[in-house]
Design a protein around this motif. Sequence first.
Motif, short mmCIF file in Angstrom:
data_model
loop_
_atom_site.label_atom_id
_atom_site.label_comp_id
_atom_site.label_asym_id
_atom_site.label_seq_id
_atom_site.Cartn_x
_atom_site.Cartn_y
_atom_site.Cartn_z
N ASP A 174 0.79 -1.48 -0.06
CA ASP A 174 -0.38 0.16 -0.28
C ASP A 174 1.06 0.65 -0.25
OD1 ASP A 174 -2.52 -1.41 0.23
OD2 ASP A 174 -2.24 -1.53 2.48
N ILE A 175 0.03 2.44 -0.56
CA ILE A 175 0.92 3.74 -0.24
C ILE A 175 0.03 4.36 0.98
CG2 ILE A 175 1.47 5.78 -1.37
CD1 ILE A 175 1.75 4.00 -3.70
N TYR A 176 0.50 5.22 1.83
CA TYR A 176 -0.25 5.87 3.08
C TYR A 176 0.64 7.00 3.03
CZ TYR A 176 -0.95 1.45 5.25
OH TYR A 176 -0.93 -0.47 5.11
N PHE A 177 -0.67 8.12 2.93
CA PHE A 177 -0.19 9.63 3.49
C PHE A 177 -1.05 9.49 4.95
CE2 PHE A 177 -2.59 10.57 -1.14
CZ PHE A 177 -1.10 10.04 -2.15
N SER A 178 0.48 10.14 5.29
CA SER A 178 0.14 10.00 6.60
C SER A 178 0.24 11.49 6.94
CB SER A 178 1.67 9.58 7.53
OG SER A 178 1.68 10.31 8.93
N PRO A 179 -0.04 11.59 8.65
CA PRO A 179 -0.21 13.40 9.16
C PRO A 179 1.22 13.30 9.58
CG PRO A 179 -1.36 11.37 10.36
CD PRO A 179 -1.41 10.77 9.53
N LEU A 180 2.20 12.48 9.80
CA LEU A 180 3.80 12.98 11.24
C LEU A 180 4.56 13.41 9.52
CD1 LEU A 180 3.11 9.78 12.50
CD2 LEU A 180 2.39 11.82 13.68
N ALA A 181 5.01 14.12 10.34
CA ALA A 181 6.71 14.51 9.01
C ALA A 181 7.51 13.53 8.97
CB ALA A 181 7.06 15.75 10.55
N SER A 182 7.80 13.65 7.90
CA SER A 182 8.73 12.21 7.52
C SER A 182 10.24 12.36 8.61
CB SER A 182 9.41 12.87 6.15
OG SER A 182 10.18 14.04 5.96
N MET A 183 10.77 13.63 9.08
CA MET A 183 11.95 12.77 9.90
C MET A 183 11.34 12.93 10.95
SD MET A 183 14.02 14.29 8.89
CE MET A 183 15.41 14.16 9.83
N THR A 184 9.96 13.10 11.81
CA THR A 184 9.40 12.02 12.51
C THR A 184 9.60 10.44 12.97
OG1 THR A 184 7.96 13.76 13.43
CG2 THR A 184 7.01 11.50 14.64
N LEU A 185 8.77 10.02 11.48
CA LEU A 185 9.00 8.18 11.50
C LEU A 185 9.91 8.44 10.84
CD1 LEU A 185 6.14 8.49 8.55
CD2 LEU A 185 5.79 8.40 11.15
N LYS A 186 11.25 8.91 10.05
CA LYS A 186 12.72 8.61 10.04
C LYS A 186 13.55 8.25 11.86
CE LYS A 186 16.84 9.64 8.98
NZ LYS A 186 17.91 10.30 9.93
N LYS A 187 12.89 9.14 12.56
CA LYS A 187 13.14 9.00 14.49
C LYS A 187 12.72 7.90 14.51
CE LYS A 187 13.51 13.93 14.79
NZ LYS A 187 13.31 15.11 15.41
N ARG A 188 10.92 7.72 14.46
CA ARG A 188 10.92 6.34 15.20
C ARG A 188 11.89 4.90 14.20
NH1 ARG A 188 4.03 7.82 15.49
NH2 ARG A 188 4.68 9.14 16.83
N ALA A 189 11.74 5.00 13.03
CA ALA A 189 12.85 3.90 12.30
C ALA A 189 14.01 3.68 13.13
CB ALA A 189 12.73 3.71 11.24
N ASN A 190 14.73 4.93 13.08
CA ASN A 190 15.46 4.78 13.87
C ASN A 190 15.97 4.08 14.99
OD1 ASN A 190 17.22 5.14 11.59
ND2 ASN A 190 17.19 7.54 11.42
N GLN A 191 14.80 4.38 15.81
CA GLN A 191 15.37 4.32 17.20
C GLN A 191 14.81 2.39 17.25
OE1 GLN A 191 11.93 6.73 19.35
NE2 GLN A 191 13.24 8.28 19.81
#
Length: 86
Positions: free
Chosen positions: A60-77
């Motif tokens: 799928d493709i998701y349009f997220s309300p969260l900023a890309s940097m926020t998602l990047k930080k979550r993934a890195n954590q």
Amino acid sequence: MFIHLGENVVVPIDEIIAILDGQLYHSSTIVQEFIYGQRKSKEIIEISTTMKTIVVTIHDIYFSPLASMTLKKRANQLFDPVVNID
């Protein structure tokens, strides 16, 4: 492991192909053409009325309300555990 994309949506982190800044959708015809072309094979899921990030997964493709940097930080954590020594 899973990553939270906003609202009540989580996806397996190993299914994520790309995390794109939502501004690219409005400024790049290439990204618009990509999304349009993918509509034929993937479902577009708009998590909320505000789209800050485009998350492309295997299915799928998701349009997220969260900023890309926020998602990047979550993934890195998820991949960089912090050792907390008190």
